[in-house]
Design a protein around this motif. Structure first.
Motif, PDB file in Angstrom:
ATOM      1  N   GLN A 160       0.828  -1.198   0.000  1.00 36.52           N
ATOM      2  CA  GLN A 160       0.000   0.000   0.000  1.00 36.52           C
ATOM      3  C   GLN A 160       0.868   1.257   0.000  1.00 36.52           C
ATOM      4  O   GLN A 160       0.581   2.222  -0.717  1.00 36.52           O
ATOM      5  CB  GLN A 160      -0.927   0.003   1.220  1.00 36.52           C
ATOM      6  N   LEU A 161       1.927   1.259   0.807  1.00 41.85           N
ATOM      7  CA  LEU A 161       2.832   2.400   0.828  1.00 41.85           C
ATOM      8  C   LEU A 161       3.453   2.639  -0.545  1.00 41.85           C
ATOM      9  O   LEU A 161       3.567   3.777  -1.010  1.00 41.85           O
ATOM     10  CB  LEU A 161       3.943   2.179   1.860  1.00 41.85           C
ATOM     11  N   ILE A 162       3.861   1.548  -1.176  1.00 39.93           N
ATOM     12  CA  ILE A 162       4.492   1.666  -2.491  1.00 39.93           C
ATOM     13  C   ILE A 162       3.485   2.139  -3.529  1.00 39.93           C
ATOM     14  O   ILE A 162       3.798   3.000  -4.370  1.00 39.93           O
ATOM     15  CB  ILE A 162       5.110   0.315  -2.902  1.00 39.93           C
ATOM     16  N   ALA A 163       2.255   1.615  -3.475  1.00 41.14           N
ATOM     17  CA  ALA A 163       1.218   2.051  -4.403  1.00 41.14           C
ATOM     18  C   ALA A 163       0.942   3.535  -4.231  1.00 41.14           C
ATOM     19  O   ALA A 163       0.815   4.285  -5.213  1.00 41.14           O
ATOM     20  CB  ALA A 163      -0.054   1.239  -4.194  1.00 41.14           C
ATOM     21  N   ASP A 164       0.862   3.990  -2.985  1.00 42.84           N
ATOM     22  CA  ASP A 164       0.620   5.411  -2.712  1.00 42.84           C
ATOM     23  C   ASP A 164       1.761   6.265  -3.252  1.00 42.84           C
ATOM     24  O   ASP A 164       1.533   7.332  -3.842  1.00 42.84           O
ATOM     25  CB  ASP A 164       0.461   5.650  -1.213  1.00 42.84           C
ATOM     26  N   MET A 165       2.981   5.812  -3.045  1.00 42.65           N
ATOM     27  CA  MET A 165       4.143   6.558  -3.521  1.00 42.65           C
ATOM     28  C   MET A 165       4.150   6.655  -5.049  1.00 42.65           C
ATOM     29  O   MET A 165       4.531   7.678  -5.622  1.00 42.65           O
ATOM     30  CB  MET A 165       5.427   5.880  -3.033  1.00 42.65           C
ATOM     31  N   ALA A 166       3.715   5.573  -5.704  1.00 40.44           N
ATOM     32  CA  ALA A 166       3.679   5.535  -7.170  1.00 40.44           C
ATOM     33  C   ALA A 166       2.445   6.224  -7.736  1.00 40.44           C
ATOM     34  O   ALA A 166       2.356   6.430  -8.956  1.00 40.44           O
ATOM     35  CB  ALA A 166       3.732   4.091  -7.659  1.00 40.44           C
ATOM     36  N   GLY A 167       1.488   6.551  -6.870  1.00 46.87           N
ATOM     37  CA  GLY A 167       0.257   7.183  -7.334  1.00 46.87           C
ATOM     38  C   GLY A 167      -0.648   6.225  -8.083  1.00 46.87           C
ATOM     39  O   GLY A 167      -1.334   6.609  -9.036  1.00 46.87           O
ATOM     40  N   LEU A 168      -0.666   4.963  -7.629  1.00 43.91           N
ATOM     41  CA  LEU A 168      -1.460   3.931  -8.294  1.00 43.91           C
ATOM     42  C   LEU A 168      -2.376   3.239  -7.290  1.00 43.91           C
ATOM     43  O   LEU A 168      -2.056   3.160  -6.101  1.00 43.91           O
ATOM     44  CB  LEU A 168      -0.544   2.865  -8.915  1.00 43.91           C
ATOM     45  N   PRO A 169      -3.505   2.709  -7.751  1.00 46.26           N
ATOM     46  CA  PRO A 169      -4.310   1.847  -6.882  1.00 46.26           C
ATOM     47  C   PRO A 169      -3.507   0.596  -6.535  1.00 46.26           C
ATOM     48  O   PRO A 169      -2.708   0.115  -7.340  1.00 46.26           O
ATOM     49  CB  PRO A 169      -5.525   1.505  -7.738  1.00 46.26           C
ATOM     50  N   LYS A 170      -3.710   0.081  -5.352  1.00 43.42           N
ATOM     51  CA  LYS A 170      -2.973  -1.107  -4.925  1.00 43.42           C
ATOM     52  C   LYS A 170      -3.214  -2.279  -5.870  1.00 43.42           C
ATOM     53  O   LYS A 170      -2.308  -3.080  -6.136  1.00 43.42           O
ATOM     54  CB  LYS A 170      -3.387  -1.490  -3.507  1.00 43.42           C
ATOM     55  N   ALA A 171      -4.428  -2.398  -6.407  1.00 40.71           N
ATOM     56  CA  ALA A 171      -4.738  -3.484  -7.337  1.00 40.71           C
ATOM     57  C   ALA A 171      -3.860  -3.419  -8.574  1.00 40.71           C
ATOM     58  O   ALA A 171      -3.429  -4.454  -9.106  1.00 40.71           O
ATOM     59  CB  ALA A 171      -6.213  -3.435  -7.733  1.00 40.71           C
ATOM     60  N   ASN A 172      -3.578  -2.198  -9.049  1.00 38.94           N
ATOM     61  CA  ASN A 172      -2.694  -2.047 -10.207  1.00 38.94           C
ATOM     62  C   ASN A 172      -1.283  -2.521  -9.886  1.00 38.94           C
ATOM     63  O   ASN A 172      -0.608  -3.131 -10.717  1.00 38.94           O
ATOM     64  CB  ASN A 172      -2.652  -0.585 -10.653  1.00 38.94           C
ATOM     65  N   LEU A 173      -0.831  -2.214  -8.674  1.00 37.67           N
ATOM     66  CA  LEU A 173       0.504  -2.636  -8.257  1.00 37.67           C
ATOM     67  C   LEU A 173       0.604  -4.162  -8.273  1.00 37.67           C
ATOM     68  O   LEU A 173       1.582  -4.733  -8.762  1.00 37.67           O
ATOM     69  CB  LEU A 173       0.794  -2.099  -6.863  1.00 37.67           C
TER      70      LEU A 173
ATOM     71  N   ALA B  22       3.048  -9.456  -8.144  1.00 37.17           N
ATOM     72  CA  ALA B  22       2.057 -10.178  -7.337  1.00 37.17           C
ATOM     73  C   ALA B  22       2.334 -10.086  -5.840  1.00 37.17           C
ATOM     74  O   ALA B  22       1.407 -10.054  -5.035  1.00 37.17           O
ATOM     75  CB  ALA B  22       1.999 -11.639  -7.771  1.00 37.17           C
ATOM     76  N   THR B  23       3.614 -10.040  -5.468  1.00 40.68           N
ATOM     77  CA  THR B  23       3.964 -10.034  -4.046  1.00 40.68           C
ATOM     78  C   THR B  23       5.017  -8.978  -3.753  1.00 40.68           C
ATOM     79  O   THR B  23       5.720  -8.493  -4.660  1.00 40.68           O
ATOM     80  CB  THR B  23       4.523 -11.396  -3.601  1.00 40.68           C
ATOM     81  N   LYS B  24       5.149  -8.643  -2.486  1.00 37.28           N
ATOM     82  CA  LYS B  24       6.174  -7.687  -2.068  1.00 37.28           C
ATOM     83  C   LYS B  24       7.566  -8.236  -2.352  1.00 37.28           C
ATOM     84  O   LYS B  24       8.468  -7.501  -2.768  1.00 37.28           O
ATOM     85  CB  LYS B  24       6.017  -7.365  -0.580  1.00 37.28           C
ATOM     86  N   GLU B  25       7.755  -9.538  -2.140  1.00 41.74           N
ATOM     87  CA  GLU B  25       9.066 -10.130  -2.390  1.00 41.74           C
ATOM     88  C   GLU B  25       9.431 -10.047  -3.865  1.00 41.74           C
ATOM     89  O   GLU B  25      10.595  -9.766  -4.212  1.00 41.74           O
ATOM     90  CB  GLU B  25       9.111 -11.585  -1.927  1.00 41.74           C
ATOM     91  N   ALA B  26       8.474 -10.274  -4.758  1.00 39.37           N
ATOM     92  CA  ALA B  26       8.742 -10.181  -6.194  1.00 39.37           C
ATOM     93  C   ALA B  26       9.162  -8.766  -6.575  1.00 39.37           C
ATOM     94  O   ALA B  26      10.086  -8.566  -7.372  1.00 39.37           O
ATOM     95  CB  ALA B  26       7.505 -10.594  -6.991  1.00 39.37           C
ATOM     96  N   LEU B  27       8.504  -7.776  -5.986  1.00 35.59           N
ATOM     97  CA  LEU B  27       8.859  -6.383  -6.264  1.00 35.59           C
ATOM     98  C   LEU B  27      10.226  -6.049  -5.680  1.00 35.59           C
ATOM     99  O   LEU B  27      11.040  -5.362  -6.315  1.00 35.59           O
ATOM    100  CB  LEU B  27       7.779  -5.462  -5.684  1.00 35.59           C
ATOM    101  N   TYR B  28      10.491  -6.538  -4.491  1.00 37.49           N
ATOM    102  CA  TYR B  28      11.787  -6.301  -3.849  1.00 37.49           C
ATOM    103  C   TYR B  28      12.922  -6.875  -4.690  1.00 37.49           C
ATOM    104  O   TYR B  28      13.941  -6.226  -4.916  1.00 37.49           O
ATOM    105  CB  TYR B  28      11.769  -6.934  -2.465  1.00 37.49           C
ATOM    106  N   ARG B  29      12.720  -8.093  -5.163  1.00 37.44           N
ATOM    107  CA  ARG B  29      13.753  -8.707  -5.996  1.00 37.44           C
ATOM    108  C   ARG B  29      13.951  -7.929  -7.293  1.00 37.44           C
ATOM    109  O   ARG B  29      15.071  -7.820  -7.800  1.00 37.44           O
ATOM    110  CB  ARG B  29      13.398 -10.166  -6.299  1.00 37.44           C
TER     111      ARG B  29
END
Length: 219
Positions: free
Chosen positions: A50-63, A68-75
């Motif tokens: 949610q924090l990342i979606a807010d920072m990107a200015g996107l709905p969380k569903a779009n993120l 799919a997961t926080k770990e996938a984005l982190y990697r």
């Protein structure tokens, strides 16, 4: 309404496909930029989608559509800064000697610290915590890369182009020196009295190169 001529339809489809691809790339870039900032400030444990979606200015569903997961984005964040660092080292393979190769490498690494400070901070934090997510990178790609660059340095030593130093420790020192400007950027700004200007960055590059090259007997 007039029908679109048959011959124009493939062109329109191609344009539409290209537009979608550009939009996707732009959205992914915005997500990665936002994620770098959040992971750098909050760490993996403190960051949320949610924090990342807010920072990107996107709905969380779009993120979640893109990652799919926080770990996938982190990697993905870690892989991006890692690939940027690897590309910076391409100068090793074509360089005729340490002055050209190491000099260009230092320039590139310093510029990366300037442009991608949060990516460097994420990597540093991950490694300081024992690399729980990216241990495979350390054991495979980074290890292979380090061995390859160490072999180049050993060749320069054998050719009498630089002093006989330990190649691995030279690389560790280069990483520490150049990435310090990203990982400890706030400290540098405080000591400098303000953020580094363009002239300050150029002076820093010259200083690091001069110290390193003189230290290994290259003038």
């Amino acid at each position: 309404m007039k029908d679109t001529p048959e011959g124009d339809r493939p062109k329109n489809r191609r344009q539409s496909s290209a537009t979608r691809a550009e939009t996707r790339r732009a959205t992914e870039a915005a997500i990665l930029q936002a994620a770098e900032t959040v992971f750098a400030e909050a760490g993996f444990g403190g960051a949320t989608m949610q924090l990342i979606a807010d920072m990107a200015g996107l709905p969380k569903a779009n993120l979640h559509y893109y990652f799919a997961t926080k770990e996938a984005l982190y990697r993905a964040v870690v892989e991006r800064i890692f690939q940027i660092w690897l590309q910076a080292a391409d100068v090793f393979d074509a360089a005729s000697g340490p002055a050209e190769g190491l000099g260009a490498y230092i320039d590139a690494k310093m510029e990366i610290s300037r442009r991608y400070p949060n990516g460097s901070k994420v990597w540093a934090s991950e490694v300081m915590h024992g690399a729980p997510v990216i241990q495979d990178y350390l054991e495979t790609t980074l290890r292979d890369w380090t061995r390859g660059r160490a072999a180049v340095i050993r060749r320069w030593i054998a050719e009498g182009k630089m002093a006989d130093v330990n190649p691995e420790h030279l690389l560790y020192m280069l990483w520490a020196s150049t990435q310090h400007y990203a990982d400890f950027g706030h400290q540098i700004e405080v000591l400098n009295g303000q953020p580094l200007s363009d002239a300050d960055w150029e002076a820093a590059k010259r200083s690091v190169k001069d110290i390193v090259l003189r230290g290994i007997g290259v003038h």
